[in-house]
Design an enzyme around this catalytic site. Structure first.
Site, PDB file in Angstrom:
ATOM      1  N   GLU A   1       0.723  -1.136   0.334  1.00 18.76           N
ATOM      2  CA  GLU A   1      -0.262  -0.018   0.101  1.00 18.76           C
ATOM      3  C   GLU A   1       0.940   1.296  -0.665  1.00 18.76           C
ATOM      4  OE1 GLU A   1      -2.767  -0.101   3.273  1.00 18.76           O
ATOM      5  OE2 GLU A   1      -3.903  -1.306   2.253  1.00 18.76           O
TER       6      GLU A   1
ATOM      7  N   GLU B   1      -6.116  -7.913  -0.867  1.00 18.66           N
ATOM      8  CA  GLU B   1      -7.131  -7.712   0.830  1.00 18.66           C
ATOM      9  C   GLU B   1      -8.730  -7.640   0.381  1.00 18.66           C
ATOM     10  OE1 GLU B   1      -4.578  -5.653   3.167  1.00 18.66           O
ATOM     11  OE2 GLU B   1      -2.622  -5.872   2.707  1.00 18.66           O
TER      12      GLU B   1
HETATM   13  C1  GAL Z   1      -4.668  -3.030   4.992  1.00 19.56           C
HETATM   14  C2  GAL Z   1      -2.996  -3.401   5.167  1.00 19.56           C
HETATM   15  C3  GAL Z   1      -3.260  -4.418   5.779  1.00 19.56           C
HETATM   16  C4  GAL Z   1      -4.093  -4.528   7.297  1.00 19.56           C
HETATM   17  C5  GAL Z   1      -5.196  -4.203   6.754  1.00 19.56           C
HETATM   18  C6  GAL Z   1      -6.388  -4.534   7.938  1.00 19.56           C
HETATM   19  O1  GAL Z   1      -4.690  -2.169   4.699  1.00 19.56           O
HETATM   20  O2  GAL Z   1      -2.366  -3.305   3.593  1.00 19.56           O
HETATM   21  O3  GAL Z   1      -1.585  -4.734   6.222  1.00 19.56           O
HETATM   22  O4  GAL Z   1      -3.769  -3.334   8.050  1.00 19.56           O
HETATM   23  O5  GAL Z   1      -5.106  -3.139   6.238  1.00 19.56           O
HETATM   24  O6  GAL Z   1      -8.239  -3.772   7.746  1.00 19.56           O
END
Ligand code: GAL
Length: 651
Positions: free
Chosen positions: A142, A316
């Protein structure tokens, strides 16, 4: 395809085997690892420990799981921070150094960090680049999240001075371009240039735009070098990056995506909706607090597809409540499945859930996983299982998406200009763009996102909600395009260096539509006024431009009868902010002129077409009957779409 984000370093070795077996049992194919593990692979400068990593990869590989390795550069370890005094970034609002103790604590202009980041990435990619089970790489994590694009460090300032010198050649040219004679801001040489923050009152918008572009270039430099390194040592493996919502990145996302094999996106519909709609328009998500706004995720999926030039991944996917928004509700039952299928419908190739197991310690202990922290199965497990079964019913191999006929044109300059000079609190670039997008989606349209450099030949309707800085090449492309174009307010209103165009706004657009903006007013959001269009009354609000219509046709008028929307041949110009209701009627009539079929979907239903399928998604709490589908062949569900559920049929 489905996958999961996994952190073997967070768990005792004794459960790795069971984890891998359960991943396989769930039908997952991909596991992303590694992106935060620097302190475990290099606990001290130059001392490496790969034994645990080798073993965990072997265990995953033995179950047939494919590994995506994230370069761990988002989390430089403490010993590295202590070794160099220029790695930590400096906050642009306070001038204070941002500390160690979370993540993304590095300055893109630190040459020491760049070298160290490339060093650790090289060590890893040399070791695992040709490993059979490691099929792809994620760069960093990110990039630019947590407001890390801009830094006011000495290193950033020095690099900015050099950037200015390369761009403007002489200090006189820079002074002239920025208008530094105003308030005696003139510089005598490039070394005198300051960062455009922490001054007594507002700093020169041209200076701020230049700093923004420079900072974006620094992120892209870091990214490009990482990509080149991985390419060299991991031949044949894919390289991707997990993007955050485009409104939060502060970088030129089109430039950032260059060099990747495809773009990935991190989808947190509830957490992100809560932040996006936290202002006056909170009411828009009141009923959607456990589903996310029906257009919110797809707004980013469609942008990501544009960046990716085709299929993309969800790296994710929120599996339950998160920990980092102002409020962190649980998703309604069914939503994890629904969000996953929305992603596939909009062009995703793979959806990975974040994270495998809820962690019992540290910052994200309140963040749900597919498993709870005692390894029992959380709700997301069962929904991922359903997605796995759904995917068996669908052939998403090819072609990924139909030739969409409608596009939204977006760019980084539009976002930066309208943030730097908001002019009225009612004006918000993303909200304006989102309103245009949402109106199109409520008409059942598939929407692509394009840039000024795109090939426009496939589109019949192209909408630029806000395009202040316009290139000559783009004007040329418009002249050669037969599409219907719609430009929103502020378009063509700035030169490259943030000046007003000499011929008045809409500047270069005047070669396409003979009209001028005579003045601009902004008003309180609630002070809505009547706008007349096609014999009906709508509202304009917040931002209104006074127009000299020239030879253009007047399509809509303000309350006082003066022009609000103009048309000249295939070019349309909207000079104000307008109601959602107007946008839908207006787009509907333009689509009908172009024979683009539209369908007004019920409030909580959204449609998406991919390949031979049409998907219907229900964000509401009641089953909804669809019209005109009686003769369709359903692959999933039926003409009655269940609450928080979906149906899919063959077109
Ligand atoms: C994302 C990040 C992850 C984790 C996640 C939690 O933005 O890439 O590492 O922190 O959020 O929701």
């Amino acid at each position: 395809m489905l996958g999961v984000c996994y952190y073997p370093e967070h768990w005792p070795e004794s459960i790795w085997q069971q984890d891998a077996e359960q991943m396989k049992e769930l039908g997952l194919q991909y596991v992303r690892i590694g992106e935060f593990c620097w302190s475990r692979i290099e606990p001290e400068d130059g001392q490496f420990d790969f034994a645990w990593l080798d073993k965990s990869i072997e265990i995953l590989a033995a179950q047939g799981l494919k590994v995506i390795f994230g370069t761990p550069t988002a989390t430089p370890p403490k010993w590295l921070i202590d070794k160099y005094d220029d790695i930590l970034p400096v906050d642009v609002n306070t001038g204070l150094t941002r500390g160690f103790g979370s993540r993304r604590h590095y300055d893109y202009s630190s040459e020491n960090y760049l070298r160290e980041a490339l060093r650790i990435s090289e060590v890893l990619v040399k070791r695992y680049g040709k490993h059979e089970a490691v099929v792809g790489w994620q760069t960093d994590n990110e990039l630019s999240c947590h407001d890390t694009t801009l830094s006011a460090s000495p290193a950033a300032l020095k690099a900015f001075q050099t950037w200015c010198e390369q761009r403007y050649k002489t200090i006189e040219a820079l002074n002239k371009a920025w208008g530094n004679v105003f308030w005696s801001m003139e510089y005598n040489n490039f070394q005198q240039i300051e960062v455009p923050f922490m001054a007594v009152t507002e700093t020169n918008p041209a200076h701020r735009l230049a700093y923004q572009r420079f900072s974006s270039d620094q992120v892209i430099r870091f990214h490009r070098l990482t990509i080149e390194l991985i390419r060299e040592h991991a031949p044949g493996k894919f390289i991707t990056h997990n993007f955050i919502p485009m409104d939060d990145t502060d970088v030129d996302n089109f430039a950032l995506a260059k060099g990747l094999d495809f773009v990935s996106f991190d989808n947190y519909p509830l957490g992100r909706s809560d932040l996006f709609f936290s202002g006056d328009d909170r009411h828009k998500i009141a009923k959607y607090q456990r589903t996310g706004h029906p257009d919110y995720s797809s707004y980013f999926f469609d942008q990501v597809r544009g960046l990716s030039m085709g299929d993309f991944w969800i790296m994710e996917q929120q599996p339950g409540p998160v920990n980092w928004a102002q409020n962190n509700p649980r998703p309604e039952n069914g939503m994890v499945r629904l969000w996953s299928l929305v992603a596939f419908a909009h062009g995703a190739e793979c959806v990975c859930y974040f994270r495998w197991r809820q962690i019992p310690y540290a910052q994200e202990q309140m963040h749900a996983g597919v498993l709870r922290n005692d390894s029992s199965k959380a709700r997301a497990w069962f929904e991922a299982q359903e997605v796995f079964e759904d995917l068996k019913q669908l052939d998403l191999s090819s072609p990924a998406l139909p030739e969409n006929r409608v596009a939204i044109l977006t760019d980084a300059d539009g976002r930066w200009v309208s943030r730097i000079e908001q002019q009225g609190v009612a004006y918000d670039f993303e909200k304006v763009e989102f309103a245009y997008y949402s109106a199109l989606r409520q008409l059942g349209l598939n929407v692509d996102f394009v840039s000024q450099e795109s090939d426009f030949s496939q589109y019949d309707l192209i909408i630029a909600p806000c395009l202040p800085v316009i290139s000559d090449e783009f004007i040329f492309a418009c002249k050669n395009s037969s599409a219907k174009w719609i430009f929103g307010p502020r378009s063509g209103s700035k030169t490259l260096d943030f000046n007003l165009p000499e011929n008045l706004a809409p500047g270069k657009l005047q070669t396409l539509i003979p009209a001028k903006v005579l003045s601009v007013e902004t008003t309180h959001k609630d002070l809505q006024e009547v706008m007349h269009y096609a014999g009906k009354e709508y509202t304009s609000w917040g931002w209104r431009e006074e127009l000299d219509a020239g030879l253009s046709q007047i399509t809509a008028t303000y309350q006082n009868g003066s022009p609000a929307i103009l048309q000249h041949q295939n070019i349309n110009y909207i000079a104000c902010l307008v109601s959602d209701e107007f946008l839908m009627d207006y787009f509907e009539s333009l689509c009908s002129e172009l024979s683009i079929p539209t369908v007004r979907t019920p409030e909580d239903i959204r449609l998406a077409r991919r390949g031979q399928y049409t998907f219907a998604f229900n964000y509401g709490n009641k089953a909804t009957e669809l019209d005109n589908v009686a003769d369709k062949e359903f692959v999933i569900g039926s003409g009655s779409v269940p609450a928080y559920g979906l149906s899919v049929w063959i077109n």
